[in-house]
Enzyme design. Structure first.
Site, PDB file in Angstrom:
ATOM      1  N   ASN A  10      46.920  47.165  44.768  1.00 13.73           N
ATOM      2  CA  ASN A  10      44.814  47.582  44.321  1.00 13.73           C
ATOM      3  C   ASN A  10      44.113  47.709  46.239  1.00 13.73           C
ATOM      4  O   ASN A  10      43.994  46.799  46.478  1.00 13.73           O
ATOM      5  CB  ASN A  10      44.113  46.204  44.128  1.00 13.73           C
ATOM      6  CG  ASN A  10      43.084  46.847  44.181  1.00 13.73           C
ATOM      7  OD1 ASN A  10      42.279  48.114  43.990  1.00 13.73           O
ATOM      8  ND2 ASN A  10      42.215  46.067  43.390  1.00 13.73           N
ATOM      9  N   LYS A  12      41.604  48.694  46.372  1.00 17.00           N
ATOM     10  CA  LYS A  12      40.275  48.858  46.634  1.00 17.00           C
ATOM     11  C   LYS A  12      39.277  49.549  47.321  1.00 17.00           C
ATOM     12  O   LYS A  12      39.548  50.854  47.271  1.00 17.00           O
ATOM     13  CB  LYS A  12      40.152  47.535  47.665  1.00 17.00           C
ATOM     14  CG  LYS A  12      40.522  46.456  46.661  1.00 17.00           C
ATOM     15  CD  LYS A  12      40.355  44.857  47.101  1.00 17.00           C
ATOM     16  CE  LYS A  12      41.168  43.913  46.771  1.00 17.00           C
ATOM     17  NZ  LYS A  12      40.938  42.854  46.567  1.00 17.00           N
ATOM     18  N   HIS A 102      37.955  43.748  36.964  1.00 15.07           N
ATOM     19  CA  HIS A 102      38.268  42.783  38.998  1.00 15.07           C
ATOM     20  C   HIS A 102      37.460  41.924  38.399  1.00 15.07           C
ATOM     21  O   HIS A 102      35.937  42.062  38.356  1.00 15.07           O
ATOM     22  CB  HIS A 102      38.776  43.674  39.975  1.00 15.07           C
ATOM     23  CG  HIS A 102      39.501  43.729  40.957  1.00 15.07           C
ATOM     24  ND1 HIS A 102      38.398  42.745  41.486  1.00 15.07           N
ATOM     25  CD2 HIS A 102      40.659  42.750  41.454  1.00 15.07           C
ATOM     26  CE1 HIS A 102      39.178  42.752  42.984  1.00 15.07           C
ATOM     27  NE2 HIS A 102      40.971  42.248  42.504  1.00 15.07           N
ATOM     28  N   GLU A 104      36.002  41.537  41.326  1.00 16.62           N
ATOM     29  CA  GLU A 104      35.436  42.407  42.597  1.00 16.62           C
ATOM     30  C   GLU A 104      33.516  43.369  42.211  1.00 16.62           C
ATOM     31  O   GLU A 104      32.462  42.961  41.796  1.00 16.62           O
ATOM     32  CB  GLU A 104      35.411  42.943  43.422  1.00 16.62           C
ATOM     33  CG  GLU A 104      36.452  42.306  44.785  1.00 16.62           C
ATOM     34  CD  GLU A 104      37.801  42.486  45.745  1.00 16.62           C
ATOM     35  OE1 GLU A 104      37.618  43.564  45.135  1.00 16.62           O
ATOM     36  OE2 GLU A 104      38.508  41.741  45.983  1.00 16.62           O
ATOM     37  N   GLU A 174      44.047  35.617  38.296  1.00 19.69           N
ATOM     38  CA  GLU A 174      43.281  36.554  39.963  1.00 19.69           C
ATOM     39  C   GLU A 174      42.153  35.213  40.289  1.00 19.69           C
ATOM     40  O   GLU A 174      41.207  35.561  40.010  1.00 19.69           O
ATOM     41  CB  GLU A 174      43.138  38.137  40.029  1.00 19.69           C
ATOM     42  CG  GLU A 174      43.867  39.036  39.993  1.00 19.69           C
ATOM     43  CD  GLU A 174      43.238  39.992  40.898  1.00 19.69           C
ATOM     44  OE1 GLU A 174      44.791  40.893  41.677  1.00 19.69           O
ATOM     45  OE2 GLU A 174      42.606  40.263  40.582  1.00 19.69           O
ATOM     46  N   GLY A 180      41.451  38.122  49.160  1.00 16.77           N
ATOM     47  CA  GLY A 180      41.148  38.505  50.284  1.00 16.77           C
ATOM     48  C   GLY A 180      40.755  36.746  51.054  1.00 16.77           C
ATOM     49  O   GLY A 180      39.907  37.302  52.722  1.00 16.77           O
ATOM     50  N   SER A 220      45.751  36.699  47.263  1.00 18.62           N
ATOM     51  CA  SER A 220      46.295  36.725  48.497  1.00 18.62           C
ATOM     52  C   SER A 220      48.559  36.505  48.938  1.00 18.62           C
ATOM     53  O   SER A 220      48.843  35.855  49.587  1.00 18.62           O
ATOM     54  CB  SER A 220      46.158  35.233  49.347  1.00 18.62           C
ATOM     55  OG  SER A 220      44.704  35.194  49.624  1.00 18.62           O
TER      56      SER A 220
END
Ligand code: 13P
Length: 261
Positions: A10, A12, A102, A104, A174, A180, A220
């Site tokens: 991904n 991003k 996702h 985010e 996730e 991250g 991560s």
């Protein structure tokens, strides 16, 4: 049952018109050398065509194994939705797999379970593959709500999806606190969450669907921790953010996943 591992990169909101296709060119041959693992890259919208070309899509349809993926979509087929990108447009650019939900998009951009479900169903109705992302926040985990949150995300995200359509769904677990941050779930914690998700799928559909559905881990994941996560029985691959931006790191994870088969 044996599930083919799946590893997605991904990207991003990273890469540009030069670095995106260059990264794709680095990935294509090495991914082809690891036939035990399905590989996809989730590319920023403006670079889909260029990355698809760099992956060899179009010119040699069977010459590449890296699938072209989108990070998001809109569920309506067309119309007055300024700034949005339809699934038809994505297909037109060669996309075959789309991320929905996702974290985010949920937590930074405010997407609700209802919107995630509408997108998931639209992706599947268009005969594309869908990677539905779920996962708990740190507060939710500390409050002991990990299982309840993931169950709710699964039930809402997959509402109206048929057992047949589940053949085109991958779940990405996730944990938000691991994305991250460099903090990775322990293999045992991730395994527990994955097994619980699989049990929810068995309740929602049946045990055959639950056994066949890939549940991949994101947060991560990197070459140094991938093998031990991927060795867990219910972890069927990875969705990789930061480490997918370096071809060598991403390919090391692809290799680790391929070795599980
Ligand atoms: P990181 O690998 O950078 O933690 O990101 C994970 C992720 O969000 C993949 O979708």
């Amino acid at each position: 049952m044996a599930r083919t591992p799946s590893v997605g990169g991904n990207w991003k909101m990273n890469t540009d018109r030069t670095t995106g296709p260059a990264l794709a060119r680095d990935l294509a041959p090495a991914a082809a050398a690891n036939p035990g693992c399905e590989v996809a890259v989730f590319v920023p919208f403006p670079y889909l065509l260029a990355v698809g070309e760099a992956l060899g899509h179009g010119s040699s349809p069977r010459g590449t194994r890296v699938r072209l993926g989108a990070q998001d979509c809109y569920f309506a087929p067309d119309g007055a939705y300024t700034g949005e990108v339809s699934i038809h447009m994505l297909k037109d650019c060669g996309v075959s797999v789309v991320l929905t939900g996702h974290s985010e998009r949920r937590h930074v951009l405010g997407e609700t379970d209802q919107l995630v479900n509408a997108k998931t169903r639209a992706v599947l109705d268009a005969d594309l593959e869908c990677v539905l992302c779920i996962g708990e926040t740190l507060d939710q985990r500390q409050a002991g709500r990990t299982d309840a949150v993931n169950e709710a995300r699964l039930r809402a995200g997959l509402a109206g999806v048929t057992a047949e359509q589940m053949a085109h769904v991958t779940i990405a677990y996730e944990p938000v606190w691991a994305i991250g941050t460099g903090k990775v779930a322990t293999p045992a914690d991730a395994q527990t969450a994955h097994a619980r998700c699989r049990a929810v799928l068995a309740e929602m559909f049946d045990s055959a669907v639950a056994d066949a559905t890939r549940i991949i881990y994101g947060g991560s994941m990197k070459p140094t921790n991938a093998a031990e996560l991927l060795a867990e029985p219910d972890i069927d691959g990875g969705l990789i953010g930061g480490a997918s931006l370096k071809a060598a790191d991403f390919l090391a994870i692809v290799e680790a996943a391929g070795e599980q088969t």
